[in-house]
Scaffold this motif. Structure first.
Motif, PDB file in Angstrom:
ATOM      1  N   TYR A 249     -42.713  -3.410  31.960  1.00  0.00           N
ATOM      2  CA  TYR A 249     -42.706  -1.962  31.704  1.00  0.00           C
ATOM      3  C   TYR A 249     -44.263  -1.631  31.882  1.00  0.00           C
ATOM      4  CZ  TYR A 249     -42.163   2.426  29.335  1.00  0.00           C
ATOM      5  OH  TYR A 249     -41.834   3.713  29.132  1.00  0.00           O
ATOM      6  N   ILE A 250     -44.527  -0.883  32.928  1.00  0.00           N
ATOM      7  CA  ILE A 250     -45.853  -0.687  33.255  1.00  0.00           C
ATOM      8  C   ILE A 250     -46.454   0.870  32.862  1.00  0.00           C
ATOM      9  CG2 ILE A 250     -45.917  -2.375  35.028  1.00  0.00           C
ATOM     10  CD1 ILE A 250     -45.917  -0.126  37.040  1.00  0.00           C
ATOM     11  N   VAL A 251     -45.423   1.558  32.305  1.00  0.00           N
ATOM     12  CA  VAL A 251     -46.030   2.906  31.786  1.00  0.00           C
ATOM     13  C   VAL A 251     -46.869   2.774  30.681  1.00  0.00           C
ATOM     14  CG1 VAL A 251     -45.103   5.296  30.950  1.00  0.00           C
ATOM     15  CG2 VAL A 251     -43.886   3.840  32.827  1.00  0.00           C
ATOM     16  N   GLY A 252     -48.030   3.375  30.764  1.00  0.00           N
ATOM     17  CA  GLY A 252     -48.838   3.471  29.693  1.00  0.00           C
ATOM     18  C   GLY A 252     -49.865   2.365  30.090  1.00  0.00           C
ATOM     19  N   MET A 253     -49.748   1.468  30.854  1.00  0.00           N
ATOM     20  CA  MET A 253     -50.895   0.426  31.473  1.00  0.00           C
ATOM     21  C   MET A 253     -51.701   1.171  32.313  1.00  0.00           C
ATOM     22  SD  MET A 253     -48.570  -2.909  32.054  1.00  0.00           S
ATOM     23  CE  MET A 253     -49.840  -3.779  32.747  1.00  0.00           C
ATOM     24  N   LYS A 254     -53.233   0.236  32.217  1.00  0.00           N
ATOM     25  CA  LYS A 254     -54.144   0.741  33.207  1.00  0.00           C
ATOM     26  C   LYS A 254     -53.685  -0.205  34.558  1.00  0.00           C
ATOM     27  CE  LYS A 254     -57.837   2.228  30.274  1.00  0.00           C
ATOM     28  NZ  LYS A 254     -57.891   3.484  30.992  1.00  0.00           N
ATOM     29  N   VAL A 255     -54.059   0.334  35.654  1.00  0.00           N
ATOM     30  CA  VAL A 255     -53.703  -0.420  36.906  1.00  0.00           C
ATOM     31  C   VAL A 255     -54.496  -1.663  37.055  1.00  0.00           C
ATOM     32  CG1 VAL A 255     -54.116  -0.331  39.353  1.00  0.00           C
ATOM     33  CG2 VAL A 255     -53.201   1.864  38.310  1.00  0.00           C
ATOM     34  N   THR A 256     -55.848  -1.457  36.356  1.00  0.00           N
ATOM     35  CA  THR A 256     -56.636  -2.874  36.181  1.00  0.00           C
ATOM     36  C   THR A 256     -55.894  -3.826  35.413  1.00  0.00           C
ATOM     37  OG1 THR A 256     -57.930  -1.710  34.433  1.00  0.00           O
ATOM     38  CG2 THR A 256     -58.795  -1.825  36.503  1.00  0.00           C
ATOM     39  N   ASP A 257     -54.906  -3.668  34.418  1.00  0.00           N
ATOM     40  CA  ASP A 257     -54.384  -4.556  33.644  1.00  0.00           C
ATOM     41  C   ASP A 257     -53.015  -5.177  34.522  1.00  0.00           C
ATOM     42  OD1 ASP A 257     -56.313  -3.837  31.616  1.00  0.00           O
ATOM     43  OD2 ASP A 257     -54.860  -2.635  30.673  1.00  0.00           O
ATOM     44  N   ILE A 258     -52.674  -4.898  35.557  1.00  0.00           N
ATOM     45  CA  ILE A 258     -51.706  -5.435  36.306  1.00  0.00           C
ATOM     46  C   ILE A 258     -51.925  -6.585  36.541  1.00  0.00           C
ATOM     47  CG2 ILE A 258     -49.745  -5.107  38.151  1.00  0.00           C
ATOM     48  CD1 ILE A 258     -50.410  -1.979  37.927  1.00  0.00           C
ATOM     49  N   ASP A 259     -51.159  -7.936  36.412  1.00  0.00           N
ATOM     50  CA  ASP A 259     -51.208  -9.198  36.650  1.00  0.00           C
ATOM     51  C   ASP A 259     -51.117  -9.368  38.134  1.00  0.00           C
ATOM     52  OD1 ASP A 259     -51.808  -9.608  34.094  1.00  0.00           O
ATOM     53  OD2 ASP A 259     -49.798 -10.169  33.377  1.00  0.00           O
ATOM     54  N   ASN A 260     -50.059  -8.839  38.840  1.00  0.00           N
ATOM     55  CA  ASN A 260     -50.065  -8.835  40.186  1.00  0.00           C
ATOM     56  C   ASN A 260     -50.712  -8.518  41.188  1.00  0.00           C
ATOM     57  OD1 ASN A 260     -48.564  -8.816  42.746  1.00  0.00           O
ATOM     58  ND2 ASN A 260     -46.819  -9.405  42.052  1.00  0.00           N
ATOM     59  N   VAL A 261     -51.682  -9.395  41.705  1.00  0.00           N
ATOM     60  CA  VAL A 261     -52.826  -9.039  42.638  1.00  0.00           C
ATOM     61  C   VAL A 261     -52.581  -8.164  43.760  1.00  0.00           C
ATOM     62  CG1 VAL A 261     -54.676  -9.691  44.095  1.00  0.00           C
ATOM     63  CG2 VAL A 261     -53.991 -11.020  41.921  1.00  0.00           C
ATOM     64  N   GLU A 262     -51.341  -8.466  44.504  1.00  0.00           N
ATOM     65  CA  GLU A 262     -50.666  -7.814  45.573  1.00  0.00           C
ATOM     66  C   GLU A 262     -50.323  -6.278  45.158  1.00  0.00           C
ATOM     67  OE1 GLU A 262     -48.222  -9.990  48.939  1.00  0.00           O
ATOM     68  OE2 GLU A 262     -48.154 -11.241  47.001  1.00  0.00           O
ATOM     69  N   VAL A 263     -49.803  -6.082  44.066  1.00  0.00           N
ATOM     70  CA  VAL A 263     -49.280  -4.905  43.709  1.00  0.00           C
ATOM     71  C   VAL A 263     -50.645  -4.048  43.192  1.00  0.00           C
ATOM     72  CG1 VAL A 263     -48.185  -3.702  41.707  1.00  0.00           C
ATOM     73  CG2 VAL A 263     -47.199  -5.531  42.772  1.00  0.00           C
ATOM     74  N   LYS A 264     -51.716  -4.567  42.791  1.00  0.00           N
ATOM     75  CA  LYS A 264     -52.802  -4.069  42.181  1.00  0.00           C
ATOM     76  C   LYS A 264     -53.387  -3.528  43.569  1.00  0.00           C
ATOM     77  CE  LYS A 264     -55.037  -5.817  39.055  1.00  0.00           C
ATOM     78  NZ  LYS A 264     -55.941  -7.078  38.385  1.00  0.00           N
ATOM     79  N   LYS A 265     -53.576  -3.999  44.707  1.00  0.00           N
ATOM     80  CA  LYS A 265     -54.321  -3.913  45.919  1.00  0.00           C
ATOM     81  C   LYS A 265     -53.445  -2.557  46.460  1.00  0.00           C
ATOM     82  CE  LYS A 265     -55.691  -8.337  47.664  1.00  0.00           C
ATOM     83  NZ  LYS A 265     -55.840  -9.320  48.590  1.00  0.00           N
ATOM     84  N   ILE A 266     -52.156  -2.295  46.196  1.00  0.00           N
ATOM     85  CA  ILE A 266     -51.665  -1.342  46.778  1.00  0.00           C
ATOM     86  C   ILE A 266     -52.072   0.026  46.202  1.00  0.00           C
ATOM     87  CG2 ILE A 266     -49.312   0.152  46.982  1.00  0.00           C
ATOM     88  CD1 ILE A 266     -47.970  -2.778  47.599  1.00  0.00           C
ATOM     89  N   PHE A 267     -52.171   0.083  44.768  1.00  0.00           N
ATOM     90  CA  PHE A 267     -52.700   1.100  43.907  1.00  0.00           C
ATOM     91  C   PHE A 267     -54.041   1.342  44.044  1.00  0.00           C
ATOM     92  CE2 PHE A 267     -48.816  -0.215  41.085  1.00  0.00           C
ATOM     93  CZ  PHE A 267     -47.922   0.718  42.034  1.00  0.00           C
TER      94      PHE A 267
END
Length: 669
Positions: A249-267
């Motif tokens: 559940y990622i609502v409320g998280m910062k983009v920088t806190d997402i663990d998946n590197v590939e997903v983070k690159k998209i955003f």
């Protein structure tokens, strides 16, 4: 886990009630701690996230025991709607004694009642040191044990419930945005009258809008995500999580806190307009947009599509362009019944389906006439050909002729270039279903008659005849034969369409289907109480299957566990049940005598005395009601048969059931 502290004067039933009340909204999502003023120590501070107290002077008193006074909330309390109605039954200007555990709570109770609109009564503060025996009625919020013995009638409103405005304060301070909590509060708002109805209604309105928007967003096949200018994720739909294979559940998280590197690159893409990106074993189409509000950048919106989904949409579009006809989705297996009369109707319809003659389906609204028409089409030799459904009642008269029979280019203002095929032409080689044919204008009936006779149509503005091969199935909930006599429907057309008549029985004529169908419409298995079954079987169902489906959805929404009780039924079903009983007993004995007997039983029950037949007779004589013992015996037997009372031999005698209490409330006693 967030914590709520409740501070009271001591361990009482009220403390237990408040705990249960808070659980109604928050369930196990918060921890509740209970404190009593007599046990508090100044060197031990209460550090709960929210601290609740009952009255204003306790707000001042509790301040020296808390670590942060901004956490303190004074509980506003209100009354359930079904309890407050008891007071509206009392005559205007009547003196009513208000009883509670102290003068402060008595004044608070009176203030609440006036605030809720109970302003036709003269409320009197109870004072145990004063003789107030001239007052006959007392009202109390759950403190009936304090009411003096000389009071004849006690209206116990039960402990007052926490007002919804207090719950909104708690949710705000705890920063709780939970779907289940919100759902619980919306339901709660419908049962407990709010002291702040404006806040209450606004909260409900905003919550419903928010739910609708979330539903719409989650319906989209496109992945959608909104990131604030603080780099926080504020909205994320289910499609995006599926496309990017995300479980968390990622609502409320910062983009920088997402663990998946590939997903983070998209955003973290700086720009993206139809950008194609390979992600794992699939290709994604990405678009990035800046969101502006009042000229200020408030965040970034990403729309992400899976390329395979786009190709699938193109294939579906091509298929629809190749085949623009309509289809029949249902067949006879979709008609569920345990009724012999409907089973015979289905057998008749199956025989009729093999024929190619015109069919007229009659039946009340909501009985499933279109379901029957589609089943006939799918059982016929035309099953693989178009099925065109036309609602004659919903189509504007000015458009009906052109829609049914088509038109040529330039035949009237607004006509499409190249003209348009009519629905009869579109249904060629298949079936056209004319629903609500009784609402068809007479001038269109004339043209329809020729189409049926000749199997030919002529478009508006054309002199050319077009041959068609169409089977007609018509349906109506009106009495066409009566309309023919009143010259509202053409007699020659009536006899043309009434070749193979089928009548679908109303739900009231096949009671054995009611409970079976209800259970089939409820997604989750539910157990119906005997009282619920009795009410459902007695009801006439004027809306038939359509109404039954609505009731099933209502029950599924209202029931919190598997047991369905009368409280989970729509109010009009309960009123119908009582109205029928009132009619029956009124025809037998007269309503006044019945009500006198029920009233006396109610009084005996409240006094915890035996309500035997002889006791009831004595009380009737005191009231100077002229009635024989035989009549009383028959009345009691009828009331027991209607489940208005329960009777036991011996000291207990007769006792009002919940249904009996509902009946008295309905007639205002």
């Amino acid at each position: 886990m967030k914590t709520i502290g409740i501070v009271t004067d001591g361990v009482t039933k009220l403390e237990i009630f408040l705990n249960e009340n808070i659980r109604l909204i928050f369930g196990e999502k918060v921890k509740i701690n209970n404190y009593q003023f007599k046990n508090l120590e100044k060197n031990h501070l209460i550090d709960d996230d929210v601290i609740l107290v009952m009255i204003n002077d306790r707000v001042v008193k509790v301040k020296e025991y808390v670590d942060d006074t901004s956490k303190i909330i004074k509980i506003n309390r209100s009354i359930r709607q079904k309890d407050i109605y008891k007071l509206f039954a009392l005559p205007e200007g009547m003196d009513v004694l208000v009883v509670n555990d102290n003068e402060h709570t008595i004044i608070e109770t009176i203030s609440s009642l006036y605030g809720l609109g109970v302003n036709h009564l003269n409320f009197v503060l109870y004072n145990k040191n004063i003789d107030q025996s001239n007052i006959k009625v007392a009202v109390t919020p759950g403190e009936s044990n304090l009411v003096p013995n000389y009071i004849e009638n006690i209206i116990d409103l039960g402990h007052r419930y926490i007002d919804s405005s207090t719950f909104i304060q708690i949710m705000t301070k705890l920063k709780i945005e939970d779907k289940d909590v919100t759902k619980n509060l919306i339901k709660y708002c419908d049962e407990v009258i709010s002291l702040y109805s404006g806040i209450n209604n606004t909260y409900k309105h905003l919550t419903i809008i928010n739910e609708e928007l979330n539903s719409i967003i989650n319906l989209s096949q496109n992945g959608m995500i909104l990131i604030s200018n603080k780099n926080e994720i504020t909205i994320c739909n289910e499609s995006l999580k599926n496309i990017l294979d995300m479980d968390e559940y990622i609502v409320g998280m910062k983009v920088t806190d997402i663990d998946n590197v590939e997903v983070k690159k998209i955003f973290e893409l700086k720009e993206a307009e139809d950008e194609v990106v390979k992600f794992k074993n699939k290709y994604l189409n990405i678009n990035k947009y800046k969101i502006n509000s009042f000229g200020k950048n408030t965040g970034t919106y990403f729309c992400i599509q899976e390329i395979t989904h786009i190709k699938k949409l193109e294939q579906n579009l091509s298929k629809k362009l190749r085949y623009s006809g309509q289809i029949a989705r249902y067949n006879f297996d979709d008609i569920k019944t345990q009724s012999l009369i409907l089973e015979n109707t289905i057998k008749l319809a199956k025989r009729i389906a093999k024929s190619d003659h015109t069919v007229l389906i009659t039946g009340e609204s909501g009985t499933g006439k279109e379901l029957m028409a589609q089943s006939i089409h799918n059982e016929s030799l035309r099953a693989n050909q178009p099925f065109i459904a036309v609602n004659c009642a919903a189509m504007p008269e000015s458009l009906m002729e052109s829609e049914l029979f088509g038109y040529e280019e330039g035949s009237f203002t607004g006509a499409l270039r190249g003209g348009k095929k009519g629905l009869f032409e579109q249904a060629n080689n298949g079936t056209i279903f004319l629903d609500e044919i009784g609402d068809m204008p007479v001038y269109v009936q004339t043209k329809l008659l020729r189409v049926i006779q000749e199997q030919q149509v002529m478009r508006i503005g054309s002199n050319n005849i077009i041959n068609i091969d169409v089977r007609i199935i018509a349906a109506t909930n009106r009495d066409l034969f009566k309309m023919v006599k009143e010259e509202k429907f053409r007699s020659d057309l009536y006899y043309r369409i009434n070749v193979l008549p089928i009548n679908i029985p109303a739900l009231k004529d096949r009671k054995e289907d009611i409970l079976m169908l209800l259970q089939s419409f409820i997604p989750n298995k539910r157990e119906l109480s005997d009282e619920v079954k009795n009410i459902l079987n007695k009801y006439d169902w004027p809306g038939n299957i359509r109404e039954l489906r609505n009731v099933a959805l209502y029950i599924d929404t209202m029931v919190e566990n598997n047991k369905v009780t009368i409280e989970n039924l729509p109010y009009y079903l309960l009123n119908y049940d009582l109205d029928e009983d009132i009619k029956n007993i009124q025809m037998k004995f007269g309503l006044n005598k019945i009500i006198e007997v029920i009233d006396i039983i109610r009084d005996f029950n409240l006094e915890n005395k035996s309500a035997g037949r002889s006791s009831i007779m004595n009380r009737l004589k005191e009231k100077e009601v002229v009635i024989s013992e035989g009549e009383v015996r028959n009345i009691l037997a009828s009331l027991k048969e209607l489940d208005i009372i329960e009777s036991e031999a011996g000291r207990k005698g007769s006792e009002l059931t919940n249904k009996g209490i509902r009946l008295l409330n309905k007639i205002g006693r």
